[in-house]
Write a protein that holds these residues in place. Structure first.
Motif, PDB file in Angstrom:
ATOM      1  N   VAL A   1      -4.639   5.632   6.341  1.00 15.33           N
ATOM      2  CA  VAL A   1      -5.228   6.361   5.222  1.00 15.33           C
ATOM      3  C   VAL A   1      -6.646   6.760   5.619  1.00 15.33           C
ATOM      4  O   VAL A   1      -7.527   5.921   5.759  1.00 15.33           O
ATOM      5  CB  VAL A   1      -5.268   5.494   3.940  1.00 15.33           C
ATOM      6  CG1 VAL A   1      -6.007   6.237   2.839  1.00 15.33           C
ATOM      7  CG2 VAL A   1      -3.868   5.148   3.492  1.00 15.33           C
TER       8      VAL A   1
ATOM      9  N   GLU B   1       4.958   5.271   2.484  1.00 11.97           N
ATOM     10  CA  GLU B   1       5.209   6.491   3.237  1.00 11.97           C
ATOM     11  C   GLU B   1       5.985   6.188   4.520  1.00 11.97           C
ATOM     12  O   GLU B   1       6.885   6.947   4.914  1.00 11.97           O
ATOM     13  CB  GLU B   1       3.894   7.181   3.577  1.00 11.97           C
ATOM     14  CG  GLU B   1       3.196   7.822   2.383  1.00 11.97           C
ATOM     15  CD  GLU B   1       1.919   8.524   2.791  1.00 11.97           C
ATOM     16  OE1 GLU B   1       1.764   9.708   2.430  1.00 11.97           O
ATOM     17  OE2 GLU B   1       1.094   7.895   3.470  1.00 11.97           O
TER      18      GLU B   1
ATOM     19  N   ARG C   1       6.566  10.887  -1.838  1.00 14.54           N
ATOM     20  CA  ARG C   1       7.223  11.667  -0.792  1.00 14.54           C
ATOM     21  C   ARG C   1       8.629  12.093  -1.214  1.00 14.54           C
ATOM     22  O   ARG C   1       9.109  13.158  -0.800  1.00 14.54           O
ATOM     23  CB  ARG C   1       7.272  10.867   0.517  1.00 14.54           C
ATOM     24  CG  ARG C   1       5.904  10.502   1.050  1.00 14.54           C
ATOM     25  CD  ARG C   1       5.040  11.738   1.270  1.00 14.54           C
ATOM     26  NE  ARG C   1       3.622  11.388   1.420  1.00 14.54           N
ATOM     27  CZ  ARG C   1       2.654  11.921   0.724  1.00 14.54           C
ATOM     28  NH1 ARG C   1       2.903  12.853  -0.179  1.00 14.54           N
ATOM     29  NH2 ARG C   1       1.408  11.541   0.908  1.00 14.54           N
TER      30      ARG C   1
ATOM     31  N   SER D   1       0.808  -1.206   0.000  1.00 19.32           N
ATOM     32  CA  SER D   1       0.000   0.000   0.000  1.00 19.32           C
ATOM     33  C   SER D   1       0.843   1.258   0.000  1.00 19.32           C
ATOM     34  O   SER D   1       1.999   1.268   0.428  1.00 19.32           O
ATOM     35  CB  SER D   1      -0.935   0.013   1.219  1.00 19.32           C
ATOM     36  OG  SER D   1      -0.190   0.235   2.402  1.00 19.32           O
ATOM     37  N   PHE D   2       0.225   2.334  -0.456  1.00 16.06           N
ATOM     38  CA  PHE D   2       0.851   3.659  -0.506  1.00 16.06           C
ATOM     39  C   PHE D   2       1.349   4.079   0.871  1.00 16.06           C
ATOM     40  O   PHE D   2       2.457   4.604   1.015  1.00 16.06           O
ATOM     41  CB  PHE D   2      -0.180   4.657  -1.031  1.00 16.06           C
ATOM     42  CG  PHE D   2       0.325   6.060  -1.197  1.00 16.06           C
ATOM     43  CD1 PHE D   2       0.897   6.478  -2.388  1.00 16.06           C
ATOM     44  CD2 PHE D   2       0.212   6.982  -0.159  1.00 16.06           C
ATOM     45  CE1 PHE D   2       1.353   7.777  -2.553  1.00 16.06           C
ATOM     46  CE2 PHE D   2       0.652   8.286  -0.303  1.00 16.06           C
ATOM     47  CZ  PHE D   2       1.233   8.682  -1.503  1.00 16.06           C
ATOM     48  N   SER D   3       0.551   3.844   1.902  1.00 17.08           N
ATOM     49  CA  SER D   3       0.918   4.268   3.250  1.00 17.08           C
ATOM     50  C   SER D   3       2.093   3.479   3.794  1.00 17.08           C
ATOM     51  O   SER D   3       2.895   4.010   4.567  1.00 17.08           O
ATOM     52  CB  SER D   3      -0.276   4.133   4.192  1.00 17.08           C
ATOM     53  OG  SER D   3      -1.288   5.044   3.834  1.00 17.08           O
TER      54      SER D   3
ATOM     55  N   ASN E   1      -3.287   2.885  -5.031  1.00 16.07           N
ATOM     56  CA  ASN E   1      -1.919   3.422  -5.012  1.00 16.07           C
ATOM     57  C   ASN E   1      -1.725   4.478  -6.092  1.00 16.07           C
ATOM     58  O   ASN E   1      -1.109   5.523  -5.859  1.00 16.07           O
ATOM     59  CB  ASN E   1      -0.907   2.289  -5.202  1.00 16.07           C
ATOM     60  CG  ASN E   1      -0.815   1.370  -4.002  1.00 16.07           C
ATOM     61  OD1 ASN E   1      -1.120   1.764  -2.877  1.00 16.07           O
ATOM     62  ND2 ASN E   1      -0.410   0.131  -4.229  1.00 16.07           N
TER      63      ASN E   1
ATOM     64  N   GLY F   1       3.515  -0.312  -3.011  1.00 15.06           N
ATOM     65  CA  GLY F   1       3.774   0.662  -1.972  1.00 15.06           C
ATOM     66  C   GLY F   1       4.887   1.636  -2.276  1.00 15.06           C
ATOM     67  O   GLY F   1       4.975   2.699  -1.630  1.00 15.06           O
TER      68      GLY F   1
ATOM     69  N   SER G   1       4.929   3.501  -4.571  1.00 12.52           N
ATOM     70  CA  SER G   1       4.291   4.734  -5.024  1.00 12.52           C
ATOM     71  C   SER G   1       4.334   5.781  -3.912  1.00 12.52           C
ATOM     72  O   SER G   1       4.504   6.982  -4.174  1.00 12.52           O
ATOM     73  CB  SER G   1       2.848   4.466  -5.434  1.00 12.52           C
ATOM     74  OG  SER G   1       2.109   3.897  -4.355  1.00 12.52           O
ATOM     75  N   GLY G   2       4.188   5.338  -2.660  1.00  7.55           N
ATOM     76  CA  GLY G   2       4.280   6.247  -1.531  1.00  7.55           C
ATOM     77  C   GLY G   2       5.686   6.781  -1.334  1.00  7.55           C
ATOM     78  O   GLY G   2       5.881   7.958  -1.009  1.00  7.55           O
TER      79      GLY G   2
ATOM     80  N   LEU H   1      -3.599   7.761  -5.112  1.00  7.67           N
ATOM     81  CA  LEU H   1      -2.924   8.488  -4.046  1.00  7.67           C
ATOM     82  C   LEU H   1      -1.617   9.124  -4.506  1.00  7.67           C
ATOM     83  O   LEU H   1      -1.209  10.168  -3.994  1.00  7.67           O
ATOM     84  CB  LEU H   1      -2.655   7.556  -2.863  1.00  7.67           C
ATOM     85  CG  LEU H   1      -3.882   7.095  -2.072  1.00  7.67           C
ATOM     86  CD1 LEU H   1      -3.501   6.013  -1.076  1.00  7.67           C
ATOM     87  CD2 LEU H   1      -4.518   8.278  -1.347  1.00  7.67           C
ATOM     88  N   ALA H   2      -0.945   8.515  -5.476  1.00  4.72           N
ATOM     89  CA  ALA H   2       0.367   9.009  -5.907  1.00  4.72           C
ATOM     90  C   ALA H   2       0.271  10.109  -6.952  1.00  4.72           C
ATOM     91  O   ALA H   2       1.163  10.965  -7.032  1.00  4.72           O
ATOM     92  CB  ALA H   2       1.203   7.850  -6.460  1.00  4.72           C
TER      93      ALA H   2
END
Length: 540
Positions: A511, A169, A212, A164-166, A250, A205, A207-208, A253-254
């Motif tokens: 999220v 992060e 950032r 996941s994106f988070s 993902n 993930g 992508s997070g 969010l990105a």
């Protein structure tokens, strides 16, 4: 230095590593063959502890621990003499048993990067695909020597990869100090840093991590170009619904931070869709490639990236990354689509006007971004490589009736501009024409049809045996086009039709629903920038 200044490259994720491995191989293949490209833009000079000179990419690559096989994160170039081949402690008798390595094992052993070339089968010239190829990692393909500061291996918060994106992060936050240190190391030795190339996975993930990282570069290096490319492999036929939803969320969010914090953002994929439903893969007339094989699909994307990034890497160019991006992103259109012709269809006796004449109604390229053929192009940067100066204009004898207005042009630049204006009369087009073709390294797949010669020319009849292709002409374009409106709109529609709350990793990884709705609204607003006239938007 020659060129417009140095560039630092950052890659996050395994598939970005695949694209990068091919990309660096293409760069090295051009060292002695292409004086038009200034390799100092991407590479740096150094000296080992033994006094040997080195020439390595100005690169920071982040991937998961255990994902690069025998490639060590600190490399081998700068270790103490004898550290790698130390004397074994065993003093007894030794017997040696050997057998020929299988293809996949030989590739993995190549991860030590001593400079030995690998001959990878591709399946494109009669060699059958092997089961080992599907399990190759990017470190199996990489032959470029890396600086000890380049490879940064990270741990997954959950221990089972980054879904996941988070989660990405969280990894970025844990690695922030280390990443800043490496960025400072490479940036402080630059005479003039023109900017950054950011390559990040969109589907997982990382992508997070990529989003950032773009924010970090934007805040810490104001006034520098940040060109971000999001990579996404073509989905396999057995992808489960959970993975499909992860990719969808993902990406959503990105997209916002990658577009807002970068000079421009361009998604790269041979698939025509970023959403849950897999789209058709790009079909290239002279490539016999397997789109589901990362080794193949990443090679196509690397060729496109190598061509599209040429303008700010040219030896004679005063065209910086920032100026390059500003010419493409007016009207708030900071997301671009990429297209490529691999190889550009050029017969041995043809001039550039001859080659373009069969394509007066439709360009010869195919999309390498997840979108369809555009009806309107607002702005574009077009690069054509592999047309020598003697073949850039018509060579017909005086008095011969000209087949087209292209044949009346007096320079290759005029030919290309005239061709583009006939296809895209409303677009603002910038062009770059390079005489040298794209040189292919030893690890690049030989997936070309029998119509392609060893020099990359396209024949009318197939050859009896497929040669080893050493270089090819390539044409590519970065476009702000109406096709992106449909791509972004479909993403929003699929999110609206999916119950994202069912997938626990997104809720447990902090999220918030409000944050996710804001991300969807950002994507929807971005889609509006690419509408044609008063076109309606069903996703509103």
């Amino acid at each position: 230095m020659a060129g417009s200044g140095e560039v630092i490259s950052v890659a996050t994720g395994g598939y970005s590593g695949h694209v990068g491995a091919h990309y660096w191989g293409l760069q090295e293949a051009e060292f002695s063959q292409n004086s038009e490209i200034c390799s100092d833009v991407l590479f740096r000079r150094g000296v080992t502890l033994q006094g040997a000179e080195t020439y390595t990419p100005r690169l920071i690559s982040l991937d998961l621990k255990g994902s690069v096989r025998s490639l060590r994160d600190e490399g081998y170039l700068y270790e103490e003499r004898g550290a790698r081949h130390s004397t074994p402690a065993w003093t007894g008798s030794v017997s040696v048993h050997s057998q020929e390595a299988r293809q996949g094992e030989a590739a993995a052993q190549g991860g030590d990067h001593d400079g030995d070339s690998l001959a990878h089968p591709s399946g494109g010239t009669g060699t059958p695909l092997t089961t080992e190829m599907s399990s190759w990692l990017w470190s199996d393909v990489l032959q470029t020597k890396l600086h000890p500061k380049s490879l940064c291996l990270v741990s997954s918060p959950g221990g089972d990869g980054l879904e996941s994106f988070s989660q990405g992060e969280a990894v970025f936050k844990a690695q922030l100090e280390e990443l800043e240190d490496r960025l400072h190391f490479f940036s402080e030795e630059c005479d003039y840093l023109q900017g950054f190339q950011l390559l990040c996975d969109l589907h997982n993930g990382f992508s997070g991590v990529g989003a950032r990282t773009a924010e970090l570069l934007h805040d810490e290096y104001p006034g520098r170009g940040i060109l971000s490319f999001g990579t996404c492999p073509a989905p396999s036929g057995d992808r489960d619904p959970c993975t499909a939803v992860y990719q969808l969320v993902n990406c959503v969010l990105a997209l916002g931070p990658l577009c807002s914090q970068s000079s421009f953002f361009c998604p790269l994929s041979v698939s025509s869709s970023l959403g849950r439903r897999p789209g058709a893969s790009a079909a290239f007339p002279q490539l016999l490639y397997n789109a589901a094989l990362p080794y193949h699909s990443s090679a196509v994307l690397a060729l496109a990236l190598n061509t599209l990034t040429a303008p700010y890497r040219m030896s004679s160019s005063g065209f910086s990354m920032l100026h390059f991006a500003e010419a493409l992103t007016f009207g708030g259109r900071k997301m671009l689509a990429a297209t490529c012709s691999v190889p550009f269809p050029l017969a041995p006796a043809w001039s550039l006007p001859d080659a373009l004449l069969p394509h007066m109604t439709s360009a010869p390229w195919r999309s390498v971004s997840p979108c369809q053929h555009p009806s309107t192009v607002f702005s574009q940067s077009v690069v054509l490589r592999g047309i020598p100066e003697t073949r850039q204009t018509s060579s017909l004898p005086a008095g011969t009736r000209l087949p087209s207005s292209l044949h009346a042009c007096e320079s290759g630049s005029q030919v290309l501009q005239h061709y583009l204006s006939s296809l895209y009369s409303r677009a603002l087009s910038t062009t770059h024409l390079l005489g040298a073709p794209c040189a292919l390294g030893s690890t690049f797949p030989q997936f070309f049809s029998r119509f392609v010669t060893k020099d990359g020319f396209t024949m009318e009849q197939p050859q009896s045996e497929a040669p080893v292709v050493g270089h090819i002409p390539v044409m590519g374009a970065l476009q702000a086009s109406s096709a992106l409106h449909q791509t972004l709109r479909v993403l929003c529609q699929e999110v609206s039709a999916s119950d994202v709350r069912r997938w626990m990793n997104f809720s447990t990884a902090a999220v918030e629903q409000d944050d996710f709705r804001e991300a969807v609204d950002t994507v929807r607003s971005l889609a509006h920038c690419y509408r044609e006239g008063e076109e309606s938007d069903d996703s509103d």
